[in-house]
Motif scaffolding. Structure first.
Motif, mmCIF file in Angstrom:
data_model
loop_
_atom_site.group_PDB
_atom_site.id
_atom_site.type_symbol
_atom_site.label_atom_id
_atom_site.label_comp_id
_atom_site.label_asym_id
_atom_site.label_seq_id
_atom_site.Cartn_x
_atom_site.Cartn_y
_atom_site.Cartn_z
ATOM 1 N N GLU A 1 8.151 26.089 -22.703
ATOM 2 C CA GLU A 1 9.511 25.546 -22.662
ATOM 3 C C GLU A 1 9.455 24.076 -23.077
ATOM 4 O O GLU A 1 8.383 23.477 -23.107
ATOM 5 N N PRO A 2 10.611 23.463 -23.366
ATOM 6 C CA PRO A 2 10.592 22.016 -23.637
ATOM 7 C C PRO A 2 9.922 21.272 -22.488
ATOM 8 O O PRO A 2 10.098 21.629 -21.326
ATOM 9 N N THR A 3 9.131 20.283 -22.806
ATOM 10 C CA THR A 3 8.306 19.618 -21.803
ATOM 11 C C THR A 3 9.058 18.447 -21.177
ATOM 12 O O THR A 3 9.167 17.377 -21.760
ATOM 13 N N TYR A 4 9.568 18.701 -19.983
ATOM 14 C CA TYR A 4 10.247 17.693 -19.177
ATOM 15 C C TYR A 4 9.478 17.531 -17.876
ATOM 16 O O TYR A 4 8.935 18.492 -17.342
ATOM 17 N N GLU A 5 9.459 16.308 -17.369
ATOM 18 C CA GLU A 5 8.891 16.124 -16.038
ATOM 19 C C GLU A 5 9.896 16.652 -15.020
ATOM 20 O O GLU A 5 11.082 16.718 -15.299
ATOM 21 N N PHE A 6 9.419 17.045 -13.874
ATOM 22 C CA PHE A 6 10.303 17.500 -12.809
ATOM 23 C C PHE A 6 10.440 16.413 -11.773
ATOM 24 O O PHE A 6 9.456 15.907 -11.247
ATOM 25 N N ASN A 7 11.685 16.015 -11.481
ATOM 26 C CA ASN A 7 11.961 15.039 -10.429
ATOM 27 C C ASN A 7 12.149 15.784 -9.113
ATOM 28 O O ASN A 7 12.684 16.887 -9.084
ATOM 29 N N GLY A 8 11.724 15.170 -8.031
ATOM 30 C CA GLY A 8 11.916 15.758 -6.711
ATOM 31 C C GLY A 8 10.787 16.658 -6.255
ATOM 32 O O GLY A 8 10.848 17.230 -5.178
ATOM 33 N N VAL A 9 9.765 16.800 -7.052
ATOM 34 C CA VAL A 9 8.653 17.663 -6.666
ATOM 35 C C VAL A 9 7.826 16.954 -5.596
ATOM 36 O O VAL A 9 7.387 15.826 -5.786
ATOM 37 N N ASP A 10 7.647 17.629 -4.483
ATOM 38 C CA ASP A 10 6.833 17.101 -3.393
ATOM 39 C C ASP A 10 5.571 17.948 -3.321
ATOM 40 O O ASP A 10 5.579 19.044 -2.774
ATOM 41 N N LYS A 11 4.493 17.452 -3.893
ATOM 42 C CA LYS A 11 3.257 18.235 -3.966
ATOM 43 C C LYS A 11 2.483 18.224 -2.660
ATOM 44 O O LYS A 11 1.568 19.010 -2.477
#
Length: 182
Positions: free
Chosen positions: A121-131
Motif C-alpha cells: 500500500e502507499p507508505t504512510y507512517e501511522f500516528n497513534g501507534v503505541d508499541k
C-alpha cells in the motif's frame, strides 16, 4: 542505507508487467557478517530497496493489487554443501507498518529461500501507534508520507557439519509505494 530514490528493484504497474524476480546469493558464516550479493555482482549489498510504481493514467488501478517482487536467494555455491536454510529461512526483527504489505517465505531444496513481498500500500507512517502497551485498542491514522518501510530480518541457516543453527546480521529490505498520483 540505499537511497530509495535510486531503488535496486523497481516493480512496474502495467497489465503485462507487474512483478519483478531477482536472484541473490548469501554467504553464511559462523562468526562473521553474512554477505548478500545480487547475482553476478562482486560487491555485497547491506540493504536493498524496492519501489512499487503506481498505476498510470492509462493503466488499471487493480493491477496495483497484483504487483509483487520475488527474491530468490541461494546459498553461495562455495559453502552450499555445509549449509541449509533453517525454519522459514528468516527471523523477523522488525517490520514497520507491516499491515501495509504481505511478506512470505518458502524454502526449496534446503538451499534456496524464496522471499515474496506483495500487496504494498502507499507508505504512510501511522500516528497513534503505541508499541509498548499491547493490552488496549488504539486508533491509528495515516500520518505524513514516509520515504520507506524497512523490513528488518535475519537469515536463519543450519551449519550441517556442526549441527548448529545461526542467524545473520540484519540485511534489511526497504519497500516503498508513493502516495496516490491520480
Amino acid at each position: 542505507m540505499n537511497d530509495i530514490k535510486t531503488p535496486n528493484i523497481e516493480v512496474q504497474c502495467k497489465a503485462d508487467n507487474y512483478f519483478s524476480v531477482k536472484t541473490l546469493t548469501v554467504l553464511p558464516h559462523t562468526q562473521e557478517n553474512w554477505l548478500t550479493f545480487f547475482n553476478n555482482e562482486t560487491n555485497p549489498t547491506e540493504s536493498l530497496s524496492v519501489l512499487f510504481n503506481n498505476a498510470g493514467k492509462n493503466d488499471l488501478i487493480s493491477t496495483e493489487k497484483r504487483q509483487y517482487v520475488e527474491l530468490i536467494i541461494s546459498l553461495d555455491p562455495s559453502v552450499a554443501a555445509d549449509w541449509e536454510f533453517y525454519g522459514n529461512g528468516v527471523e523477523y526483527c522488525g517490520a514497520d507498518s507491516n499491515c501495509q504489505y504481505n511478506i512470505s517465505t518458502e524454502i526449496t531444496d534446503d538451499d534456496t529461500l524464496v522471499l515474496r513481498i506483495a500487496q504494498v500500500e502507499p507508505t504512510y507512517e501511522f500516528n497513534g501507534v503505541d508499541k509498548d502497551n499491547l493490552e488496549k485498542v488504539v486508533e491509528v491514522t495515516e500520518g505524513k508520507e514516509t520515504e520507506y518501510l524497512p523490513i528488518s530480518f535475519r537469515y536463519t541457516a543450519k551449519h550441517v557439519p556442526s549441527g548448529k543453527i545461526y542467524m545473520s546480521q540484519d540485511p534489511k529490505i526497504i519497500v516503498r509505494r508513493p502516495g496516490a498520483t491520480y
